[in-house]
Design an enzyme around this catalytic site. Structure first.
Site, mmCIF file in Angstrom:
data_model
loop_
_atom_site.group_PDB
_atom_site.id
_atom_site.type_symbol
_atom_site.label_atom_id
_atom_site.label_comp_id
_atom_site.label_asym_id
_atom_site.label_seq_id
_atom_site.Cartn_x
_atom_site.Cartn_y
_atom_site.Cartn_z
ATOM 1 N N SER A 118 61.379 82.592 27.515
ATOM 2 C CA SER A 118 59.915 82.651 27.581
ATOM 3 C C SER A 118 59.431 82.460 29.001
ATOM 4 O O SER A 118 58.289 82.792 29.310
ATOM 5 C CB SER A 118 59.299 81.526 26.746
ATOM 6 O OG SER A 118 59.759 81.568 25.439
ATOM 7 N N HIS A 139 61.818 90.039 25.775
ATOM 8 C CA HIS A 139 61.050 88.920 25.241
ATOM 9 C C HIS A 139 60.395 89.341 23.926
ATOM 10 O O HIS A 139 59.340 89.967 23.922
ATOM 11 C CB HIS A 139 60.000 88.491 26.288
ATOM 12 C CG HIS A 139 59.253 87.252 25.967
ATOM 13 N ND1 HIS A 139 58.014 86.980 26.477
ATOM 14 C CD2 HIS A 139 59.553 86.206 25.168
ATOM 15 C CE1 HIS A 139 57.590 85.824 26.015
ATOM 16 N NE2 HIS A 139 58.513 85.333 25.224
ATOM 17 N N GLU A 151 58.223 92.316 25.364
ATOM 18 C CA GLU A 151 57.907 92.307 26.793
ATOM 19 C C GLU A 151 59.240 92.521 27.519
ATOM 20 O O GLU A 151 60.140 91.682 27.431
ATOM 21 C CB GLU A 151 57.283 90.946 27.150
ATOM 22 C CG GLU A 151 56.515 90.915 28.438
ATOM 23 C CD GLU A 151 55.896 89.533 28.709
ATOM 24 O OE1 GLU A 151 56.327 88.527 28.126
ATOM 25 O OE2 GLU A 151 54.976 89.489 29.540
ATOM 26 N N ASN A 189 53.027 84.756 28.590
ATOM 27 C CA ASN A 189 52.807 83.308 28.686
ATOM 28 C C ASN A 189 51.948 82.896 29.873
ATOM 29 O O ASN A 189 51.356 81.834 29.873
ATOM 30 C CB ASN A 189 54.156 82.588 28.706
ATOM 31 C CG ASN A 189 54.730 82.540 27.300
ATOM 32 O OD1 ASN A 189 54.017 82.235 26.353
ATOM 33 N ND2 ASN A 189 55.992 82.875 27.156
HETATM 34 N N1 LIG Z 1 59.979 79.998 19.447
HETATM 35 C C1 LIG Z 1 59.231 80.969 19.938
HETATM 36 O O1 LIG Z 1 58.097 81.220 19.473
HETATM 37 C C2 LIG Z 1 59.753 81.846 21.051
HETATM 38 C C3 LIG Z 1 59.104 83.052 21.337
HETATM 39 C C4 LIG Z 1 59.626 83.896 22.326
HETATM 40 C C5 LIG Z 1 60.756 83.503 23.035
HETATM 41 N N2 LIG Z 1 61.360 82.304 22.758
HETATM 42 C C6 LIG Z 1 62.573 81.967 23.511
HETATM 43 O O2 LIG Z 1 63.708 82.221 22.689
HETATM 44 C C7 LIG Z 1 64.761 81.328 23.017
HETATM 45 C C8 LIG Z 1 65.191 80.587 21.760
HETATM 46 O O3 LIG Z 1 64.088 79.862 21.254
HETATM 47 P P1 LIG Z 1 64.052 79.328 19.750
HETATM 48 O O4 LIG Z 1 62.647 78.924 19.488
HETATM 49 O O5 LIG Z 1 64.747 80.289 18.857
HETATM 50 O O6 LIG Z 1 64.967 78.001 19.890
HETATM 51 P P2 LIG Z 1 65.686 77.178 18.736
HETATM 52 O O7 LIG Z 1 65.748 75.762 19.227
HETATM 53 O O8 LIG Z 1 65.082 77.453 17.403
HETATM 54 O O9 LIG Z 1 67.186 77.788 18.710
HETATM 55 C C9 LIG Z 1 68.048 77.722 19.789
HETATM 56 C C10 LIG Z 1 69.490 77.824 19.274
HETATM 57 O O10 LIG Z 1 70.368 77.961 20.403
HETATM 58 C C11 LIG Z 1 71.554 77.290 20.105
HETATM 59 N N3 LIG Z 1 72.284 77.036 21.348
HETATM 60 C C12 LIG Z 1 72.053 76.101 22.308
HETATM 61 N N4 LIG Z 1 72.959 76.214 23.296
HETATM 62 C C13 LIG Z 1 73.770 77.251 22.966
HETATM 63 C C14 LIG Z 1 74.897 77.848 23.581
HETATM 64 N N5 LIG Z 1 75.372 77.420 24.753
HETATM 65 N N6 LIG Z 1 75.508 78.868 22.949
HETATM 66 C C15 LIG Z 1 75.052 79.334 21.756
HETATM 67 N N7 LIG Z 1 73.980 78.803 21.126
HETATM 68 C C16 LIG Z 1 73.357 77.773 21.721
HETATM 69 C C17 LIG Z 1 71.092 76.033 19.382
HETATM 70 O O11 LIG Z 1 72.174 75.453 18.629
HETATM 71 C C18 LIG Z 1 69.978 76.592 18.505
HETATM 72 O O12 LIG Z 1 70.456 76.974 17.224
HETATM 73 C C19 LIG Z 1 64.224 80.434 24.132
HETATM 74 O O13 LIG Z 1 64.608 80.956 25.369
HETATM 75 C C20 LIG Z 1 62.722 80.516 23.947
HETATM 76 O O14 LIG Z 1 61.998 80.266 25.122
HETATM 77 C C21 LIG Z 1 60.893 81.467 21.781
#
Ligand SMILES: NC(=O)c1ccc[n+]([C@@H]2O[C@H](COP(=O)([O-])OP(=O)(O)OC[C@H]3O[C@@H](n4cnc5c(N)ncnc54)[C@H](O)[C@@H]3O)[C@@H](O)[C@H]2O)c1
Length: 295
Positions: A118, A139, A151, A189
């Site tokens: 993000s 994104h 994005e 963002n």
């Molecule tokens: N939540 C949102 O609305 C949203 C929207 C757009 C982008 N994002 C981006 O997407 C990404 C994930 O966000 P999320 O909300 O799904 O997070 P989340 O916390 O729900 O999930 C993250 C997952 O990554 C795993 N993880 C951590 N380290 C790891 C590694 N080294 N190898 C493999 N897996 C690993 C964790 O165990 C977890 O299951 C982030 O970069 C976030 O900024 C989130």
């Protein structure tokens, strides 16, 4: 492109895996936690069932989507045959840099490495790899199977060819990709987070209550949900992390996170995932109830 590796099976990873698998790609879903992988498969199954109920897919599509997804806890096994990697692990700079360093040696030389970050710089992620020209931001928005926008973020060294490939691939997934350059917060963002921060400041300074702020933005600006509800949905820790990136990246005090947001994150009131944020959440209930602190 046939083999897609999705890294991280949380909120975004399961949606990204679902979307690729439903469109016929072979998906390797990787997470360090086996229970996260199992939860992701359950979530994908539930979401496919919801699509069947709505009449948008049939039973055969559900079966083929699930059959297209394999899960792995070892990065090497999950990523070695990837044509494209979409990294959606925890929003933490060190985790992502470490993953992309490993991917450099695991993946074939022509594999495109994308991140769903993000806010972390695509150029910085690319710089730790052996192929900065093939690193790009993809994104997706939450919930991924529903939201149209991708994005597409060009790092400083990303080539036109790689950008074109990812724009086309996103369109093939039924999404509407938009190309942007790599500066803090990208576009989504950079605009969204200051709005959320300003909504939190309005609450903090007593301009209005939670319901009032969200109602003004819903009814006045035709937003489907108010900024405070959206912050709970995104996760207040995620909002704080992105505001910190904007603040540091631009060196402009206008991005400084509201002290109330900082306090809420410190206290663990992170929004929906913690059961409490600006609203309080009871499992199974869809009613929106303002948190006791703001009632
Ligand atoms: N939540 C949102 O609305 C949203 C929207 C757009 C982008 N994002 C981006 O997407 C990404 C994930 O966000 P999320 O909300 O799904 O997070 P989340 O916390 O729900 O999930 C993250 C997952 O990554 C795993 N993880 C951590 N380290 C790891 C590694 N080294 N190898 C493999 N897996 C690993 C964790 O165990 C977890 O299951 C982030 O970069 C976030 O900024 C989130």
């Amino acid at each position: 492109m046939k083999n897609i590796t999705v890294i991280g099976s949380g909120t975004m990873g399961n949606g990204i895996a679902h979307t690729f698998a439903q469109n016929g790609y072979q998906v390797s879903l990787v997470d360090i936690k086996e229970d996260a992988l199992q939860r992701a498969l359950q979530t994908i199954t539930n979401n496919l069932d919801r699509q069947i109920k709505k009449g948008t897919i049939d039973d055969a599509a559900k079966a083929s989507t699930l059959a297209n997804i394999k899960t792995y806890t070892a990065l090497q096994e999950g990523a070695q045959h990837a044509d494209l990697v979409v990294e959606a692990a925890t929003e933490n700079r060190e985790i992502k840099l470490d993953l992309f360093k490993q991917l450099s040696s695991i993946c074939p030389a022509d594999t495109i490495l994308a991140s769903n970050t993000s806010s972390i710089s695509i150029t910085e992620i690319a710089a730790v790899t052996n192929r900065p020209d093939k690193v790009i931001g993809m994104h997706f928005m939450n919930p991924v199977p529903v939201m149209k926008l991708v994005e597409v973020i060009r790092g400083y060294a990303t080539t036109d060819e790689v950008t074109k490939t990812i724009m086309q691939l996103s369109a093939d997934l039924g999404k509407s990709p938009v190309e942007v350059n790599d500066y803090p917060g990208f576009v989504a963002n950079r605009i969204l987070m200051p709005m959320i921060n300003e909504a939190i400041y309005s609450l903090f300074e007593g301009v209005a209550g939670v319901n009032e702020i969200d109602t003004v933005m819903k009814l006045g600006m035709a937003h489907p949900m108010g900024p405070l509800q959206l912050a709970d949905f995104i996760g207040l820790d995620v909002c704080l992390a992105i505001l910190n990136v904007l603040h540091k990246g631009f060196g402009n005090p206008k991005y400084a996170p509201c002290p109330l947001l900082v306090n809420m994150v410190t206290a663990g009131h992170l929004g929906i995932k913690a059961g409490k944020g600006f609203y309080k959440y009871t499992p199974g209930s869809k009613e929106l109830v303002v948190a006791d602190k703001f009632a």
